[in-house]
Scaffold this motif. Structure first.
Motif, PDB file in Angstrom:
ATOM      1  N   ASP A  42       0.832  -1.208   0.000  1.00 22.66           N
ATOM      2  CA  ASP A  42       0.000   0.000   0.000  1.00 22.66           C
ATOM      3  C   ASP A  42       0.866   1.258   0.000  1.00 22.66           C
ATOM      4  O   ASP A  42       0.542   2.252  -0.646  1.00 22.66           O
ATOM      5  CB  ASP A  42      -0.939   0.014   1.203  1.00 22.66           C
ATOM      6  CG  ASP A  42      -2.088  -0.974   1.066  1.00 22.66           C
ATOM      7  OD1 ASP A  42      -2.268  -1.546  -0.022  1.00 22.66           O
ATOM      8  OD2 ASP A  42      -2.803  -1.177   2.069  1.00 22.66           O
ATOM      9  N   PHE A  43       1.977   1.206   0.718  1.00 20.92           N
ATOM     10  CA  PHE A  43       2.869   2.369   0.745  1.00 20.92           C
ATOM     11  C   PHE A  43       3.570   2.535  -0.608  1.00 20.92           C
ATOM     12  O   PHE A  43       3.623   3.638  -1.156  1.00 20.92           O
ATOM     13  CB  PHE A  43       3.897   2.252   1.860  1.00 20.92           C
ATOM     14  CG  PHE A  43       4.803   3.435   1.917  1.00 20.92           C
ATOM     15  CD1 PHE A  43       4.317   4.686   2.298  1.00 20.92           C
ATOM     16  CD2 PHE A  43       6.136   3.331   1.572  1.00 20.92           C
ATOM     17  CE1 PHE A  43       5.144   5.796   2.335  1.00 20.92           C
ATOM     18  CE2 PHE A  43       6.970   4.437   1.615  1.00 20.92           C
ATOM     19  CZ  PHE A  43       6.472   5.662   1.992  1.00 20.92           C
ATOM     20  N   ARG A  44       4.079   1.427  -1.132  1.00 17.78           N
ATOM     21  CA  ARG A  44       4.807   1.485  -2.403  1.00 17.78           C
ATOM     22  C   ARG A  44       3.921   2.014  -3.526  1.00 17.78           C
ATOM     23  O   ARG A  44       4.361   2.770  -4.382  1.00 17.78           O
ATOM     24  CB  ARG A  44       5.345   0.093  -2.753  1.00 17.78           C
ATOM     25  CG  ARG A  44       6.262   0.063  -3.952  1.00 17.78           C
ATOM     26  CD  ARG A  44       6.829  -1.311  -4.227  1.00 17.78           C
ATOM     27  NE  ARG A  44       5.844  -2.378  -4.243  1.00 17.78           N
ATOM     28  CZ  ARG A  44       5.041  -2.654  -5.265  1.00 17.78           C
ATOM     29  NH1 ARG A  44       5.093  -1.945  -6.363  1.00 17.78           N
ATOM     30  NH2 ARG A  44       4.180  -3.651  -5.193  1.00 17.78           N
ATOM     31  N   THR A  45       2.649   1.634  -3.508  1.00 17.78           N
ATOM     32  CA  THR A  45       1.723   2.067  -4.557  1.00 17.78           C
ATOM     33  C   THR A  45       0.995   3.360  -4.185  1.00 17.78           C
ATOM     34  O   THR A  45       0.041   3.749  -4.851  1.00 17.78           O
ATOM     35  CB  THR A  45       0.688   0.956  -4.849  1.00 17.78           C
ATOM     36  OG1 THR A  45      -0.031   0.665  -3.658  1.00 17.78           O
ATOM     37  CG2 THR A  45       1.365  -0.284  -5.401  1.00 17.78           C
ATOM     38  N   GLU A  46       1.421   4.001  -3.109  1.00 16.61           N
ATOM     39  CA  GLU A  46       0.917   5.287  -2.633  1.00 16.61           C
ATOM     40  C   GLU A  46      -0.567   5.266  -2.243  1.00 16.61           C
ATOM     41  O   GLU A  46      -1.256   6.267  -2.316  1.00 16.61           O
ATOM     42  CB  GLU A  46       1.192   6.380  -3.665  1.00 16.61           C
ATOM     43  CG  GLU A  46       2.675   6.580  -3.907  1.00 16.61           C
ATOM     44  CD  GLU A  46       2.980   7.668  -4.921  1.00 16.61           C
ATOM     45  OE1 GLU A  46       2.044   8.286  -5.474  1.00 16.61           O
ATOM     46  OE2 GLU A  46       4.172   7.906  -5.145  1.00 16.61           O
TER      47      GLU A  46
ATOM     48  N   LEU B  88      12.336   4.443   7.258  1.00 15.83           N
ATOM     49  CA  LEU B  88      11.516   5.657   7.235  1.00 15.83           C
ATOM     50  C   LEU B  88      12.360   6.889   6.943  1.00 15.83           C
ATOM     51  O   LEU B  88      13.519   6.968   7.350  1.00 15.83           O
ATOM     52  CB  LEU B  88      10.811   5.831   8.586  1.00 15.83           C
ATOM     53  CG  LEU B  88       9.798   4.752   8.946  1.00 15.83           C
ATOM     54  CD1 LEU B  88       9.279   4.974  10.355  1.00 15.83           C
ATOM     55  CD2 LEU B  88       8.653   4.732   7.948  1.00 15.83           C
ATOM     56  N   PRO B  89      11.769   7.866   6.296  1.00 15.01           N
ATOM     57  CA  PRO B  89      12.476   9.131   6.074  1.00 15.01           C
ATOM     58  C   PRO B  89      12.740   9.837   7.407  1.00 15.01           C
ATOM     59  O   PRO B  89      12.033   9.592   8.393  1.00 15.01           O
ATOM     60  CB  PRO B  89      11.492   9.956   5.232  1.00 15.01           C
ATOM     61  CG  PRO B  89      10.472   9.009   4.741  1.00 15.01           C
ATOM     62  CD  PRO B  89      10.443   7.859   5.692  1.00 15.01           C
TER      63      PRO B  89
ATOM     64  N   GLY C 267       0.369   6.736   7.768  1.00 17.33           N
ATOM     65  CA  GLY C 267      -0.464   5.537   7.768  1.00 17.33           C
ATOM     66  C   GLY C 267       0.357   4.271   7.950  1.00 17.33           C
ATOM     67  O   GLY C 267      -0.019   3.368   8.696  1.00 17.33           O
ATOM     68  N   VAL C 268       1.497   4.218   7.278  1.00 19.84           N
ATOM     69  CA  VAL C 268       2.397   3.067   7.412  1.00 19.84           C
ATOM     70  C   VAL C 268       2.893   2.971   8.848  1.00 19.84           C
ATOM     71  O   VAL C 268       2.884   1.892   9.449  1.00 19.84           O
ATOM     72  CB  VAL C 268       3.586   3.174   6.426  1.00 19.84           C
ATOM     73  CG1 VAL C 268       4.661   2.150   6.751  1.00 19.84           C
ATOM     74  CG2 VAL C 268       3.110   3.009   5.005  1.00 19.84           C
ATOM     75  N   VAL C 269       3.315   4.084   9.409  1.00 19.63           N
ATOM     76  CA  VAL C 269       3.829   4.099  10.783  1.00 19.63           C
ATOM     77  C   VAL C 269       2.770   3.566  11.745  1.00 19.63           C
ATOM     78  O   VAL C 269       3.048   2.700  12.575  1.00 19.63           O
ATOM     79  CB  VAL C 269       4.287   5.521  11.179  1.00 19.63           C
ATOM     80  CG1 VAL C 269       4.489   5.646  12.676  1.00 19.63           C
ATOM     81  CG2 VAL C 269       5.564   5.893  10.431  1.00 19.63           C
ATOM     82  N   GLY C 270       1.551   4.059  11.633  1.00 16.52           N
ATOM     83  CA  GLY C 270       0.482   3.613  12.526  1.00 16.52           C
ATOM     84  C   GLY C 270       0.178   2.139  12.376  1.00 16.52           C
ATOM     85  O   GLY C 270       0.016   1.422  13.370  1.00 16.52           O
TER      86      GLY C 270
END
Length: 165
Positions: free
Chosen positions: A54-58, A87-88, A64-67
């Motif tokens: 989901d993150f890679r495909t935005e 993470l950045p 959201g990823v962190v949570g």
């Protein structure tokens, strides 16, 4: 999977390396740790892959990823903190280091349910281990003596909590 986040984030966390080889190696080590932790829980592995996809495909942003990662790996602070590598900068996940993992609480509850007297003696050994900085061999001997006669299965479960030597 995890490499996608590292590429997006430039390897901004944990080990600080920006080379693609170091990022790939870190991703492989992290995935190995995730697989070892949840090897018997396929649904967690699938959920983790979905989060990363989901993150890679935005479809999910960094917050959201962190949570989702923090919730998925709740009680596994090593995995939560390890995820920071990908993470950045500015998106570090923090954990409550004083909260024991759920498995630890489940084990302690199991000991207490089995035998209140053994539970009290077990907790005394654990507190003495922490207070006196007892070595692991002595801890294992004391807990082994406590569990060996009536509860050998508890000793086997206890051993799983010990750090690798």
């Amino acid at each position: 999977m995890a490499g996608g986040v590292a590429a997006e984030g430039g390897g901004g966390g944990g080990e600080g390396s920006t080379s693609s080889e170091a990022t790939i190696n870190a991703a492989e080590r992290y995935m190995k740790e995730v697989m070892e932790t949840f090897g018997d829980q396929e649904e967690k592995l699938v959920m983790f892959r979905e989060i990363m996809n989901d993150f890679r495909t935005e479809r999910t942003d960094i917050a959201g990823v962190v949570g989702r990662v923090k919730e998925l790996f709740k009680g596994h602070n090593n995995l939560i903190e390890g995820f920071n590598f990908f993470l950045p900068k500015g998106y570090e996940i923090t954990v409550d280091k004083h909260q024991p993992p759920p498995e630890t609480l489940e084990f302690i509850t199991l000991v207490k349910e089995r035998d209140e007297s053994v539970y009290r003696r077990f907790m005394d050994v654990i507190f003495r281990y922490q207070r006196e900085h007892m070595d692991l061999i002595k801890l294992c001997r004391e807990v082994g003596a406590l569990f060996s006669e009536d509860y050998p299965d508890l000793f086997v479960k206890f051993i799983r909590f010990l750090p690798p030597t």
